[in-house]
Design an enzyme around this catalytic site. Sequence first.
Site, PDB file in Angstrom:
ATOM      1  N   ASP A  98      -6.296  -3.034   0.032  1.00  0.00           N
ATOM      2  CA  ASP A  98      -5.325  -2.213   0.775  1.00  0.00           C
ATOM      3  C   ASP A  98      -5.015  -2.840   2.123  1.00  0.00           C
ATOM      4  O   ASP A  98      -5.085  -2.195   3.164  1.00  0.00           O
ATOM      5  CB  ASP A  98      -5.851  -0.787   0.951  1.00  0.00           C
ATOM      6  CG  ASP A  98      -4.745   0.192   1.362  1.00  0.00           C
ATOM      7  OD1 ASP A  98      -3.560  -0.118   1.125  1.00  0.00           O
ATOM      8  OD2 ASP A  98      -5.070   1.263   1.908  1.00  0.00           O
ATOM      9  N   GLY A 132      -7.365   9.697   7.197  1.00  0.00           N
ATOM     10  CA  GLY A 132      -6.751   9.040   6.059  1.00  0.00           C
ATOM     11  C   GLY A 132      -6.913   9.887   4.817  1.00  0.00           C
ATOM     12  O   GLY A 132      -7.429  11.001   4.858  1.00  0.00           O
TER      13      GLY A 132
END
Length: 732
Positions: free
Chosen positions: A144, A31
């Site tokens: 998120d 990520g």
Amino acid sequence: MVAADRNAGGIRGQKAVFVGPHQLLRPLGEGGMGQVYLARSPGLRLLAVKVIRPEYAEDPQFQRRFQQEVEAARRVTGFHTPPVVDAEPRGRRPWMATAYLPAPALGEVILRFGTFSEAGVRALGAALAEALAAIHAAGVVHRDLKPGNVLIARDGPRVIDFGISRAFDATHLTRTGMVCGTPGYIAPECIVSASVTSAAADVFSLGCLLVYALTGRTPFGSGEPAQINRRVVYEEPDLSGVPGTLRPLVASCLDKDPARRSTATTLLGALAPVDPGALLSPGLLAELDARERQAEADLAAPQADPPALPVRTWQSLSRRGLFGLGAGLGAGAAAAVGVPLLLTRRTRPTGSAATVGKPVDAWGVDAAGTGSPPAGPEPLWSKPITGMTVDHQLSLLGATPVWWNEGMGAVGYDGTTGRQAWSREDAQFFQVQNDLIYGTSLDFAGLVWLNDKAESHRSPLVVPAAQRDEAAMSLRVFGADSRTVVLARETSLTGGGIVAGADLGSGAVLWQQEITENLAVSLARHQDSMLSGSGSSMGLVADGRCYFEDSGVIHAVDLRTGASRWQATGVTSAGVPSRLLRTGGLLLVVHGLAVVALDPATGQQRWAAPATPQPIFGCALGAGRLLLSGAMGTAYCLDVTTGRGSWHTTVGVTTAADRGADYQAPSAGEGFFGVPLPSRPSGVAVLDAADGAIRWVVNSASDEGRWTTAAKGGTLYCASATTLRAFRAGGA
């Protein structure tokens, strides 16, 4: 992170690597903040271990916030959130371990097996509402919630990655002023004011997820992040396809006013009763069976003893120590993907750069001199530039430097005088390939490409009219010859897409292939990697073939028919996009810390380079040498014929303000490499291609942002947001 002495049970059969007491088995993904690995605890439990990227790891503010979030995450209880098992938030490379679930993410489930029924979405919504209620009760806000952060397990959904988002956002926002999160799932109040954090923002994201699970799209459409965010703030959501029985509940989640939104607890009551089995389609059950069998095999793999004490922990290494695992330590050859090099001798930069002495290891790391490098020459010419100040690009069409901005116009300059030669604002450009710049017409009805004289060619766009608005911002050209062009575009906001070959003259689609991995990640990185010979992070065209990567597999297909020529596995790992380059009878794959050379005709491996100590941000290919630019201002060079490391140089000192910033790709000229500096003030270092010695450095305190470079022969072109310059850097 330390390596055991004996070769047993480590990553892909290499020496065992440990994070704390946990043995790493293989990479799971990557990520923006770090890499995730599958690990095995001393008590034989499988864990998901996230290791933070070095550009964030040494920031004191980040470490404090990360420690606070780890402590908060440990307080979160509930069935639908994997527990935090272990963590080291204050080390040189902070990490956090959670229980591992052998289950796919929601985005993958929707892409592969289709959308959910109303009963399935009710079960999903109830599980996520229960998870959010537990997270919020612990005083944590996820920030998120998106398809990639929801796993669909056999016994119900799980919410992951809730323990680190605030630490990352706090650090990133102070540096760039950007809105953090995933466009299409960020609440409007968080877009308007990035400092806003509330449980209601997670409820908004949940509403977006429910629409996505029902329809396969977000309620605010697709396109550029700024376009999506504008719709979130100012426009009403598109709830077409949402059943009438669910529409009031979803609408309440998506209310612009956070005070009017339902709470997670209210949602849970409104969705009950639910049928958990409605989530499990036959295809998903088969996928879960396969993942569970793989987890059993991972758990049964040979174990390795942890290193005998005392060990060199991250905390005991010096600040300039180069160590640890980076992206993509998965499948591949021993030298390329084994335990990364732990250096015993290091370059020691003075001022903004250091010189290089004779090699002492695989990358020639010893530094035999100190002092500042020579100042650069006066530019051959200097030209003020205005207009495109965000994400500008510098490329070469033949001998013409072109300054352009993705999705906007382009300006060409005379390479000898710097005089503006032409300007085009009648197309949106996306890619430079084979001395041509590709884009679409403003109505997205045709593919447009220009040569160095701005002579225009046009072909019909190979996207159905109904899909053009959605496809336009994700369309990329990653290869072409005189007859055929290969394009890629997203078909889902959460991943996946299509690679297609089309006839340049007619626009007719010759073949197409579905991409299952997250194409959005590759598209985001594609432009930087294509600059200055850096290679394509999606694919490339050469030898009458198209080469591309999907889910850790390198594919070679016939350019005109799409027929498979070969597939190579064990070279890369899924979730970490690679760069592909073609040179000297070899196909080079740059992946994480590794570079592997394949035979382009068969896919067989020719050589594997030693792993770089730092993650690779960009590369440049010139005269049989490949330059790899990495974190902390490092540059590594290898011989592409043999794969042997030639030299290593440190070109700049990274400061706290630099961490998290974009690293621009280097460029290769005649006998030199141009490397944008990762330090302030902005500038460029010119390295001798033979030995890595720094010939000179140019800085400019008046230019904002990083420089981009392009090279042709002995000339190096450099562009900032305000000025285009040309320097004599090499050649006769």
